[in-house]
Design a protein around this motif. Structure first.
Motif, short mmCIF file in Angstrom:
data_model
loop_
_atom_site.label_atom_id
_atom_site.label_comp_id
_atom_site.label_asym_id
_atom_site.label_seq_id
_atom_site.Cartn_x
_atom_site.Cartn_y
_atom_site.Cartn_z
N ASP A 167 21.57 59.49 203.62
CA ASP A 167 21.73 58.67 202.32
C ASP A 167 22.71 58.37 201.32
N LYS A 168 23.04 57.11 201.45
CA LYS A 168 24.29 58.16 199.06
C LYS A 168 22.86 57.49 198.63
N VAL A 169 22.27 58.32 197.76
CA VAL A 169 21.15 58.59 197.00
C VAL A 169 21.26 58.04 195.12
N ARG A 170 20.79 57.78 194.30
CA ARG A 170 20.95 57.78 192.73
C ARG A 170 20.21 58.97 192.63
N PHE A 171 20.14 59.60 191.28
CA PHE A 171 19.80 61.18 191.28
C PHE A 171 19.71 61.44 189.65
N ARG A 172 18.65 62.06 189.48
CA ARG A 172 18.33 62.20 187.62
C ARG A 172 18.59 63.90 187.70
N ALA A 173 18.91 64.21 187.61
CA ALA A 173 18.91 66.56 187.79
C ALA A 173 18.58 66.87 186.61
N GLU A 174 17.55 67.91 186.18
CA GLU A 174 17.71 68.58 184.58
C GLU A 174 17.42 70.84 185.04
N GLN A 175 17.63 71.08 184.34
CA GLN A 175 17.75 72.15 184.21
C GLN A 175 17.12 72.55 183.83
N LYS A 176 15.59 73.43 183.76
CA LYS A 176 14.43 74.02 183.75
C LYS A 176 13.82 75.36 184.35
N ASP A 177 14.25 76.29 183.02
CA ASP A 177 13.62 78.00 183.39
C ASP A 177 14.33 78.07 184.18
N GLY A 178 15.89 78.20 184.31
CA GLY A 178 16.63 78.73 185.16
C GLY A 178 17.31 78.37 186.56
N ALA A 179 17.04 76.90 186.81
CA ALA A 179 16.95 76.04 188.08
C ALA A 179 16.97 74.64 187.65
N TYR A 180 18.00 73.94 188.70
CA TYR A 180 18.85 72.83 188.23
C TYR A 180 17.58 72.10 189.64
N ARG A 181 16.56 71.01 189.09
CA ARG A 181 15.61 70.43 189.98
C ARG A 181 15.82 69.13 189.88
N VAL A 182 15.49 68.07 190.73
CA VAL A 182 15.66 66.74 190.83
C VAL A 182 14.27 65.86 190.29
N THR A 183 14.25 65.45 189.45
CA THR A 183 12.80 65.17 188.40
C THR A 183 12.96 63.23 188.96
N ASP A 184 14.02 62.73 189.47
CA ASP A 184 14.07 61.25 190.19
C ASP A 184 14.91 61.28 191.07
N LEU A 185 14.97 60.48 192.69
CA LEU A 185 15.70 60.05 193.39
C LEU A 185 15.02 59.17 193.95
N GLN A 186 16.08 58.18 194.41
CA GLN A 186 16.32 56.69 194.74
C GLN A 186 17.60 56.97 195.55
N PRO A 187 17.07 55.85 197.22
CA PRO A 187 18.51 55.42 197.58
C PRO A 187 19.46 54.45 197.07
N ALA A 188 20.78 54.76 197.27
CA ALA A 188 21.18 53.96 195.74
C ALA A 188 21.67 52.30 196.95
N PRO A 189 21.37 51.91 196.35
CA PRO A 189 21.62 49.81 196.85
C PRO A 189 23.17 50.23 197.21
#
Length: 88
Positions: A66-88
């Motif tokens: 799937d093609k996606v749009r997402f938001r990511a952040e760095q927290k406590d040395g790890a990268y994590r996705v905070t929002d994930l949606q299929p791209a239109p």
């Protein structure tokens, strides 16, 4: 009805949204591998990498390829996705 949004997603601006493609999903570990474009808010160039997910339910929204749009952040040395949606 609209899905609830986290306060982090609500306060993030449009430049925090990155685009990518799902390469692998590891539900047991709560991780997703994304081949992504630039992630401006993290000053990260395009690459393929593994992210943790903030909520396991995010993984249910997409499948490999799937093609996606997402938001990511760095927290406590790890990268994590905070929002994930299929791209239109």
């Amino acid at each position: 009805t609209a899905a609830p949004t986290s306060s982090a997603a609500a306060t993030a601006n449009a430049t925090d949204v990155a685009e990518g493609e799902v390469r692998r999903i590891d539900r047991e570990a709560g991780k997703i591998t994304l081949r992504h474009g630039e992630i401006r808010n993290l000053s990260m160039p395009p690459m393929t990498m593994v992210f943790q997910v903030a909520e396991p339910g995010l993984l249910d929204r997409v499948k490999v390829g799937d093609k996606v749009r997402f938001r990511a952040e760095q927290k406590d040395g790890a990268y994590r996705v905070t929002d994930l949606q299929p791209a239109p």
